[in-house]
Design a protein around this motif. Structure first.
Motif, PDB file in Angstrom:
ATOM      1  N   GLY A   1       0.781  -1.155   0.035  1.00  0.00           N
ATOM      2  CA  GLY A   1       0.105   0.122   0.158  1.00  0.00           C
ATOM      3  C   GLY A   1       0.991   1.238   0.311  1.00  0.00           C
ATOM      4  O   GLY A   1       0.507   2.120  -0.445  1.00  0.00           O
ATOM      5  N   GLY A   2       1.877   1.309   0.770  1.00  0.00           N
ATOM      6  CA  GLY A   2       2.685   2.338   0.748  1.00  0.00           C
ATOM      7  C   GLY A   2       3.442   2.637  -0.438  1.00  0.00           C
ATOM      8  O   GLY A   2       3.594   3.833  -1.049  1.00  0.00           O
ATOM      9  N   VAL A   3       3.913   1.531  -1.380  1.00  0.00           N
ATOM     10  CA  VAL A   3       4.414   1.841  -2.655  1.00  0.00           C
ATOM     11  C   VAL A   3       3.445   2.141  -3.481  1.00  0.00           C
ATOM     12  O   VAL A   3       3.629   3.199  -4.366  1.00  0.00           O
ATOM     13  CB  VAL A   3       5.121   0.466  -3.077  1.00  0.00           C
ATOM     14  N   VAL A   4       2.107   1.704  -3.592  1.00  0.00           N
ATOM     15  CA  VAL A   4       0.999   2.055  -4.187  1.00  0.00           C
ATOM     16  C   VAL A   4       0.861   3.604  -4.024  1.00  0.00           C
ATOM     17  O   VAL A   4       0.557   4.501  -4.921  1.00  0.00           O
ATOM     18  CB  VAL A   4      -0.140   1.437  -3.942  1.00  0.00           C
ATOM     19  N   ARG A   5       0.634   4.195  -2.849  1.00  0.00           N
ATOM     20  CA  ARG A   5       0.538   5.324  -2.618  1.00  0.00           C
ATOM     21  C   ARG A   5       1.805   6.523  -2.948  1.00  0.00           C
ATOM     22  O   ARG A   5       1.557   7.425  -3.546  1.00  0.00           O
ATOM     23  CB  ARG A   5       0.439   5.744  -0.856  1.00  0.00           C
ATOM     24  N   SER A   6       3.025   6.034  -2.966  1.00  0.00           N
ATOM     25  CA  SER A   6       4.237   6.994  -3.212  1.00  0.00           C
ATOM     26  C   SER A   6       4.115   6.961  -4.543  1.00  0.00           C
ATOM     27  O   SER A   6       4.824   7.878  -5.421  1.00  0.00           O
ATOM     28  CB  SER A   6       5.419   6.558  -2.506  1.00  0.00           C
ATOM     29  N   THR A   7       3.918   5.875  -5.416  1.00  0.00           N
ATOM     30  CA  THR A   7       4.197   5.952  -6.964  1.00  0.00           C
ATOM     31  C   THR A   7       2.891   5.949  -7.852  1.00  0.00           C
ATOM     32  O   THR A   7       3.064   6.581  -8.899  1.00  0.00           O
ATOM     33  CB  THR A   7       4.597   4.244  -7.475  1.00  0.00           C
ATOM     34  N   GLY A   8       1.618   6.072  -7.171  1.00  0.00           N
ATOM     35  CA  GLY A   8       0.392   6.224  -8.057  1.00  0.00           C
ATOM     36  C   GLY A   8       0.115   4.914  -8.926  1.00  0.00           C
ATOM     37  O   GLY A   8      -0.875   4.854  -9.721  1.00  0.00           O
ATOM     38  N   LEU A   9       0.828   3.921  -8.863  1.00  0.00           N
ATOM     39  CA  LEU A   9       0.621   2.748  -9.609  1.00  0.00           C
ATOM     40  C   LEU A   9      -0.501   1.863  -8.990  1.00  0.00           C
ATOM     41  O   LEU A   9      -0.819   2.023  -7.858  1.00  0.00           O
ATOM     42  CB  LEU A   9       2.104   1.688  -9.704  1.00  0.00           C
ATOM     43  N   PRO A  10      -1.062   0.968  -9.738  1.00  0.00           N
ATOM     44  CA  PRO A  10      -2.191   0.265  -9.491  1.00  0.00           C
ATOM     45  C   PRO A  10      -1.755  -0.980  -8.286  1.00  0.00           C
ATOM     46  O   PRO A  10      -0.540  -1.435  -8.537  1.00  0.00           O
ATOM     47  CB  PRO A  10      -2.797  -0.509 -10.500  1.00  0.00           C
ATOM     48  N   TYR A  11      -2.765  -1.211  -7.356  1.00  0.00           N
ATOM     49  CA  TYR A  11      -2.427  -2.008  -6.101  1.00  0.00           C
ATOM     50  C   TYR A  11      -1.989  -3.436  -6.956  1.00  0.00           C
ATOM     51  O   TYR A  11      -1.025  -4.097  -6.510  1.00  0.00           O
ATOM     52  CB  TYR A  11      -3.448  -2.275  -5.472  1.00  0.00           C
ATOM     53  N   ASP A  12      -2.819  -3.777  -7.821  1.00  0.00           N
ATOM     54  CA  ASP A  12      -2.635  -5.176  -8.391  1.00  0.00           C
ATOM     55  C   ASP A  12      -1.244  -5.276  -9.231  1.00  0.00           C
ATOM     56  O   ASP A  12      -0.468  -6.189  -9.156  1.00  0.00           O
ATOM     57  CB  ASP A  12      -3.644  -5.722  -9.507  1.00  0.00           C
ATOM     58  N   GLN A  13      -0.804  -4.292  -9.994  1.00  0.00           N
ATOM     59  CA  GLN A  13       0.665  -4.530 -10.638  1.00  0.00           C
ATOM     60  C   GLN A  13       1.565  -4.416  -9.742  1.00  0.00           C
ATOM     61  O   GLN A  13       2.536  -5.226  -9.801  1.00  0.00           O
ATOM     62  CB  GLN A  13       0.682  -3.004 -11.449  1.00  0.00           C
ATOM     63  N   VAL A  14       1.602  -3.668  -8.546  1.00  0.00           N
ATOM     64  CA  VAL A  14       2.682  -3.629  -7.558  1.00  0.00           C
ATOM     65  C   VAL A  14       2.800  -5.078  -6.687  1.00  0.00           C
ATOM     66  O   VAL A  14       3.862  -5.402  -6.756  1.00  0.00           O
ATOM     67  CB  VAL A  14       2.405  -2.262  -6.536  1.00  0.00           C
TER      68      VAL A  14
END
Length: 81
Positions: A28-41
């Motif tokens: 979730g932190g990576v998703v928030r900081s990058t703006g990438l979709p959760y499923d891809q991360v």
């Protein structure tokens, strides 16, 4: 899947783990900081144990990961002492 530094998705995710305060990251932190979709991360991090390792702690249902100590990012500058 080996790390491809020219792949923007992979490059963005790996770089989100670099820096003095980013040793351990939640998906979730990576998703928030990058703006990438959760499923891809989540898909990339969990399917690449050569790049990422689960953290020794997993608080409250959060998936926490770190860069695998044996992983060398080819884009990291080589330190000369």
């Amino acid at each position: 899947m080996p790390f491809d530094p020219k792949n923007p998705l992979q490059h963005t995710i790996v770089n989100s783990f670099s820096g003095p305060h980013n040793d351990f990251r939640t998906i979730g932190g990576v998703v928030r900081s990058t703006g990438l979709p959760y499923d891809q991360v989540s898909g990339y991090v969990t399917s690449n144990p050569d790049v990422f390792s689960p953290a020794p702690f997993q608080p409250g249902g959060c998936d926490v990961f770190k860069l695998n100590p044996s992983f060398h990012n080819p884009l990291d500058p080589i330190k000369k002492w």
